[in-house]
Design an enzyme around this catalytic site. Structure first.
Site, short mmCIF file in Angstrom:
data_model
loop_
_atom_site.label_atom_id
_atom_site.label_comp_id
_atom_site.label_asym_id
_atom_site.label_seq_id
_atom_site.Cartn_x
_atom_site.Cartn_y
_atom_site.Cartn_z
N HIS A 98 7.06 6.44 10.68
CA HIS A 98 6.34 6.34 9.41
C HIS A 98 5.68 7.71 9.19
O HIS A 98 4.47 7.84 9.26
CB HIS A 98 5.30 5.22 9.51
N LYS A 116 23.43 -8.66 -1.80
CA LYS A 116 24.86 -8.95 -2.00
C LYS A 116 25.70 -8.34 -0.88
O LYS A 116 26.92 -8.37 -0.94
CB LYS A 116 25.32 -8.37 -3.35
N ARG A 174 0.81 -1.22 0.00
CA ARG A 174 0.00 0.00 0.00
C ARG A 174 0.85 1.27 0.00
O ARG A 174 0.61 2.19 -0.76
CB ARG A 174 -0.97 0.00 1.18
N THR A 175 1.85 1.30 0.86
CA THR A 175 2.67 2.51 0.94
C THR A 175 3.43 2.73 -0.37
O THR A 175 3.52 3.85 -0.88
CB THR A 175 3.66 2.42 2.12
N ARG A 185 11.67 2.22 2.44
CA ARG A 185 11.16 1.40 3.55
C ARG A 185 12.21 0.38 3.87
O ARG A 185 12.81 -0.22 2.96
CB ARG A 185 9.85 0.73 3.16
#
Lengths: 138, 304
Positions: free
Chosen positions: B129, B80, B51-52, B101
């Site tokens: 957030h 990596k 959603r974000t 995120r």
């Protein structure tokens, strides 16, 4: 018991009784070649008991580390047997690489090259928080 | 060059300015449809968040810009072993702004310290957030017409709910806010939020276990999910679970103009029957999230 006054060097006074050894190691005094006196449990009118560290040489002292460990310490700088400067410590606003963040979810737990930086968030309670995750330092 | 890592990075004036821009975007979307033409948003999602991510991507597309990025760590160089610092330096060469995120708390701050372009924190673990908080503030402003002089109830998991902590922090700057904290004993608000935000800013607050008792006083109700795994034993969870489920019965004593918010995803803490009630604002909140992200991208890119 008598410990001679020092002519040139630094005296850390008003150390909370019992804290001298922690400060001795935190400042790396064990690595010095000069004379260092560790005086424990002296009588103190102000504190009841206190510790004192006498360093018989001028060295760079990280006052932020010292202020974090024991903000009550007085630092006396001695030259020709006289105090030429005196600093009363307080909790520093920021400490860098003095303590490590223990929050396993913090980015510092996986990225080893990051400095561990804490900021003072509550002066009355002496609470420091990691700048990355805001976890408090225990 | 500005980044948004924590809602506290924005002054009240800047939040008001973002809300004003978002409202103007809602009224005049065509005016903004080419504002970011030629600009690229990099969505660096080291953990999935559909959603974000979609909200950020939709926001950039509606500004006429483009989007590049990845939606899980496995498809990035992190798999990596590349550091967040290096990833952000590299991406700075390709994009104009980053939305990140990351499961590790503080990762977007590290990115902002190393990137040469603005970084937006799109959620870092259980920590911050800020764009969700901006969506919450825009929704309250649009529903109530103000961000001061109201009573807000936070219900559910107040211990681990990062959106709750961030919104409380953001509201601490506004006048005459009363906060009612409704949660089971196991999930009360942490002491540091009380001491370092509520008490420090002289915000009136009350703690209670009962949603029904608090309901008549509320202008805004912010629901969160009470998760079973937070409890030490299942019996306690089952005993308390229903107390924190919002249904039409519990809304009987609520104000007619109550605004019900939820950061979503919802599981069962708001009955589906409430969705049709005009007081339910949680889907509008999702839409508002896109508009406030548009306003934020423009601000950080210094697009007028």
């Amino acid at each position: 018991m008598l410990v001679n006054p020092i002519k040139d060097g630094i005296v850390l006074d008003h150390i909370k009784a019992g804290n001298a050894m922690e400060i001795y190691h935190a400042l790396g005094l064990d690595e010095l070649d000069c004379q260092v006196a560790i005086i424990k449990n002296c009588d103190s009118a102000k504190m009841g008991k206190k510790d004192i560290l006498k360093i018989n040489e001028h060295i760079d002292i990280n006052l932020d580390v010292l202020g974090y460990l024991d903000p009550g310490i007085t630092v006396n700088f001695i030259k020709d047997s006289k105090i030429y400067d005196r600093k009363h410590l307080e909790l520093p606003m920021e400490i860098k690489d003095v303590i490590k963040c223990k929050n396993p979810r913090c980015i510092t737990s996986t990225e080893q090259e990051l400095s561990h930086i804490f900021k003072l968030s509550n002066r009355e309670k002496g609470v420091y928080r990691c700048i990355y995750c805001e976890a408090s330092a225990k | 060059m500005r980044s948004l890592i924590d809602i506290k990075d924005l002054s009240l004036e800047e939040i008001d300015e973002l809300i004003e821009t978002a409202n103007d975007i809602i009224e005049n979307p065509e005016k903004y449809s080419q504002k970011c033409k030629g600009k690229k948003l990099a969505t660096l999602f080291f953990e999935p968040s559909t959603r974000t991510r979609l909200s950020f991507e939709a926001a950039m597309y509606e500004l006429g810009g483009n989007v590049l990025g990845f939606s899980e760590a496995n498809s990035s160089s992190a798999s990596k072993g590349e550091s967040v610092a290096d990833t952000s330096r590299v991406v700075s060469c390709y994009a104009d702004i980053i939305a990140m995120r990351h499961p590790k708390e503080g990762a977007p701050l590290v990115a902002s310290q190393n990137a040469s372009i603005p970084v937006i924190n799109a959620g870092d673990g259980g920590h911050n957030h800020p764009t969700q908080t901006l969506a919450d503030l825009l929704t309250i402003k649009r529903e109530k017409g103000r961000l001061d002089n109201f009573c807000i109830g936070f219900c559910g998991d107040l211990k681990f709910g990062r959106t709750v902590h961030s919104l409380i922090s953001a509201l601490s700057g506004y006048k005459n806010i009363k906060i009612i904290l409704i949660s089971p004993n196991e999930l009360v608000i942490p002491d540091y939020i009380k001491e370092e935000i509520l008490i420090k800013n002289n915000i009136e607050f009350v703690e209670t276990r009962s949603l029904e008792e608090a309901m008549p006083e509320l202008d805004v109700l912010y629901m969160t999910r009470v998760q079973g795994e937070r409890f030490f034993n299942e019996a306690d969870y089952i005993r308390l679970r229903d107390s924190y489920i919002l249904d039409l019965h519990k809304l009987e004593n609520a104000k007619k103009d109550l605004a019900i918010l939820h950061p979503l995803p919802r599981v069962n803490e708001i009955s589906v029957a409430v969705d049709d009630d005009k007081r339910a604002c949680y889907f509008k909140q999702v839409l508002n999230g896109k508009f406030i992200r548009m306003a934020l991208i423009m601000k950080l890119l210094e697009v007028k």
